[in-house]
Design a protein around this motif. Structure first.
Motif, PDB file in Angstrom:
ATOM      1  N   HIS A 120       0.752  -1.191   0.065  1.00 23.02           N
ATOM      2  CA  HIS A 120      -0.061   0.234   0.062  1.00 23.02           C
ATOM      3  C   HIS A 120       0.811   1.058   0.096  1.00 23.02           C
ATOM      4  O   HIS A 120       0.463   2.332  -0.332  1.00 23.02           O
ATOM      5  CB  HIS A 120      -0.999  -0.006   1.252  1.00 23.02           C
ATOM      6  N   GLN A 125       0.667   1.432  -5.697  1.00 25.17           N
ATOM      7  CA  GLN A 125      -0.689   2.129  -5.138  1.00 25.17           C
ATOM      8  C   GLN A 125      -0.456   3.439  -4.842  1.00 25.17           C
ATOM      9  O   GLN A 125      -1.602   4.237  -4.899  1.00 25.17           O
ATOM     10  CB  GLN A 125      -1.096   1.161  -3.871  1.00 25.17           C
ATOM     11  N   SER A 126       0.612   3.846  -4.672  1.00 23.10           N
ATOM     12  CA  SER A 126       0.643   5.354  -4.598  1.00 23.10           C
ATOM     13  C   SER A 126       0.217   6.048  -5.682  1.00 23.10           C
ATOM     14  O   SER A 126      -0.412   7.059  -5.765  1.00 23.10           O
ATOM     15  CB  SER A 126       2.003   5.767  -4.141  1.00 23.10           C
ATOM     16  N   ILE A 128      -1.777   4.981  -8.116  1.00 27.18           N
ATOM     17  CA  ILE A 128      -3.417   4.739  -8.161  1.00 27.18           C
ATOM     18  C   ILE A 128      -4.094   5.989  -7.468  1.00 27.18           C
ATOM     19  O   ILE A 128      -4.943   6.368  -7.940  1.00 27.18           O
ATOM     20  CB  ILE A 128      -3.766   3.336  -7.847  1.00 27.18           C
ATOM     21  N   ARG A 129      -3.603   6.120  -6.346  1.00 30.93           N
ATOM     22  CA  ARG A 129      -4.335   7.024  -5.167  1.00 30.93           C
ATOM     23  C   ARG A 129      -3.874   8.366  -5.742  1.00 30.93           C
ATOM     24  O   ARG A 129      -4.888   9.345  -5.581  1.00 30.93           O
ATOM     25  CB  ARG A 129      -3.508   6.960  -3.875  1.00 30.93           C
ATOM     26  N   ILE A 137      -6.531   3.848   1.551  1.00 29.65           N
ATOM     27  CA  ILE A 137      -6.433   2.550   0.780  1.00 29.65           C
ATOM     28  C   ILE A 137      -8.205   2.103   0.927  1.00 29.65           C
ATOM     29  O   ILE A 137      -8.355   1.207   0.159  1.00 29.65           O
ATOM     30  CB  ILE A 137      -5.346   1.361   1.541  1.00 29.65           C
ATOM     31  N   PHE A 142      -7.410  -3.356  -3.845  1.00 29.42           N
ATOM     32  CA  PHE A 142      -6.370  -3.873  -4.542  1.00 29.42           C
ATOM     33  C   PHE A 142      -5.931  -5.204  -4.041  1.00 29.42           C
ATOM     34  O   PHE A 142      -5.790  -5.291  -2.798  1.00 29.42           O
ATOM     35  CB  PHE A 142      -5.167  -2.958  -4.369  1.00 29.42           C
TER      36      PHE A 142
END
Length: 565
Positions: A120, A125-126, A128-129, A137, A142
């Motif tokens: 995360h 994922q960073s 995506i955010r 999250i 994910f």
């Protein structure tokens, strides 16, 4: 190939050679015998407790992991092998050898890299955010890499080349006549693949999947980091964390039974699936050109495994090593390299010498007993490193105690533990574990030497020792060098046995990477991991060369350097 008739008479004539082969086999099988003895001497109540609490969840996790890895490696390996063997598309020549690259990366290194990439707080994922404006999250889903599914993905990405190698070689050995018969009977390409080519390749696929599953069973670093409690991890925890050697041996015996079951299933699968090509003329397979979306799909199918199994992990390691800069190039790093090189070189030399003793003794005597000794000695490849480590501790401790007792009796001195917890114990474990690799490669090289050379030399008065030294060793040198290289690289990557048997304050590249990963500091071990990957590229280059030579029209086919099981 036999030079003499009558095993008993040949053994009596070549007693030294036969005794040497039996001694090597005895030393190689001693850890397995010791393991069973430890397990039988353990408390029955402990086994009852393990059977009720530890074994069921570990067995379930191991079975699910092996099922997932087996299916994934079979699908990816067979699909990619069929495409590169049968079709011509952009980049096929490069992808044909790049599909072998994941073999250079240990599974635990790939696991560490993917956790850093997909966790995360990782870049994926960073990103995506940041891209979609998520604040936490909890705002999106994910997949969790630290899971059974993540372990299946990681191991399949690394281990599918075992299936790819064996199946591709089988496809290339098929004659086009076999497929032409199917087409004349109205079968399309898909049906020919399903009903003709795939059954012919099924025994090779079984061998490749079995090798992948054995590597899966041997792993400890990846499953521990991804939170999957397999049998291997339970053996390690029972011995190291709980201090229960007998309980660990009992769990290890359960693992050994699982390995033997795998080998039996593999042999049975090959025995029940026998296919023969009866065509008088062997015509090479054509390269059917693919265009348009079919070519794009073929490139994608072959490129995705390379990206997942090698490019992404290696890129992360390279970027992490660059970020660290020159700070890791210090005395500590070179000490790690020296330790790993020393162990691996010693293991490679000892494994090749042991293989030469076994193979040459079998050649001299032609005895079934001596040949069986060679097969028994090579069983260590099928035994996970944690299992071997437990079995090795007992015979070495018994030898140390015997030497210490004699020294006290004769000289009044205590020698302590000379072998247990020493570099010698690690080398012993590596040799037992990878003797199958050197034995198979040396045996293949010696079989290419015609027996008439031995007969001619003996008729000129040369002894068996001089024949070996003056004739066989120069001729078998390429095979012996290949065997040494393969054992060397496998020893560089070996983690389970190294963790359990290494001396105090003794670190190798593999244990260094493992230590930092266990502290959630993967980047600090990136340079050491990258060094292991670089060393692993050497046998991959050999396999890639063998793969190019095995294509029809490229010269004599080279024998695959995978261990037999």
């Amino acid at each position: 190939m036999r030079l003499r008739r009558g095993g008993g008479a040949a053994i009596r004539h070549h007693r030294a050679a036969a005794a040497g082969a039996l001694l090597v086999a005895g030393v190689a099988i001693a850890p397995i015998v010791a393991l069973v003895a430890i397990a039988l001497s353990g408390d029955a109540a402990v086994w009852t407790h393990l059977l009720a609490t530890v074994l069921p969840p570990s067995l379930k996790a191991t079975a699910l992991l092996m099922l997932g890895v087996g299916l994934a490696t079979a699908v990816v390996g067979i699909a990619t092998a069929w495409l590169v063997a049968m079709y011509r598309f952009p980049g096929r020549g490069m992808l044909e050898w790049m599909l072998l690259l994941p073999l250079a990366v240990p599974t635990y290194v790939v696991a560490y890299c993917y956790v850093e990439l997909l966790d995360h707080v990782g870049p994926v994922q960073s990103g995506i955010r940041s891209l979609f404006g998520f604040s936490s999250i909890r705002d999106y889903w994910f997949p969790d890499i630290r899971s059974l599914g993540g372990a299946v993905f990681v191991m399949s990405a690394v281990l599918y080349p075992y299936v790819y190698l064996t199946v591709r070689a089988t496809f290339l050995m098929q004659s086009v006549c076999v497929l032409d018969v199917g087409r004349t009977l109205g079968a399309g390409p898909a049906r020919c693949f399903r009903e003709v080519a795939l059954p012919l390749a099924r025994p090779a696929a079984v061998v490749g999947v079995t090798l992948a599953l054995m590597e899966c069973l041997n792993d400890i670093g990846a499953v521990q980091y991804l939170g999957v409690r397999t049998l291997t991890l339970s053996v390690y925890a029972t011995w190291v964390n709980r201090g229960d050697l007998a309980g660990a041996a009992q769990l290890a015996c359960a693992m050994l039974l699982a390995v033997l079951l795998l080998i039996w299933l593999e042999r049975r699968g090959r025995g029940l699936q026998r296919f023969h090509n009866t065509a008088r003329r062997q015509q090479p397979l054509p390269d059917h050109p693919l265009r348009g979306w079919r070519a794009i799909a073929a490139v994608a199918v072959c490129a995705v495994p390379v990206l997942a199994g090698f490019v992404f992990p290696a890129s992360y390691l390279l970027s992490a090593a660059i970020r660290r800069g020159a700070s890791d190039f210090g005395p500590a790093y070179f000490s790690l390299v020296t330790n790993s090189l020393t162990l691996s070189l010693a293991a490679a030399l000892a494994a090749v010498v042991a293989a030469l003793v076994l193979v040459y003794a079998a050649r001299l005597t032609g005895s079934r007993l001596v040949r069986a000794a060679g097969r028994i000695a090579a069983i260590g490849y099928a035994v996970p490193g944690t299992v071997l480590a437990i079995g090795i501790v007992i015979p070495l401790a018994a030898l140390d105690n015997a030497v210490d007792g004699l020294a006290r009796q004769w000289f009044g001195l205590s020698t302590g533990l000379l072998l247990t917890g020493s570099i010698a114990a690690l080398v012993y474990a590596y040799v037992v574990r990878f003797l199958a690799v050197s034995h198979g490669t040396v045996e293949a090289g010696l079989e290419r030497i015609t027996p008439s050379i031995d007969m001619a030399a003996r008729s000129l008065g040369r002894s068996p020792g001089r024949v070996l030294r003056e004739i066989h060793l120069p001729l078998v040198r390429p095979a012996a060098t290949t065997a040494a290289l393969l054992v060397f690289v496998d020893s560089m990557k070996e983690l389970p046995a190294t963790i359990l048997l290494r001396p105090f304050n003794f670190e190798t590249l593999a244990t260094h990477v493992y230590t930092y990963a266990s502290m959630q500091m993967v980047e600090q071990g990136a340079l050491a991991a990258l060094t292991i990957v670089a060393a692993g590229l050497l046998p991959v280059a050999l396999l890639a060369r063998s793969a190019r030579q095995s294509r029809p029209g490229a010269g004599t086919a080279a024998r695959a350097t995978l261990p037999s099981i």
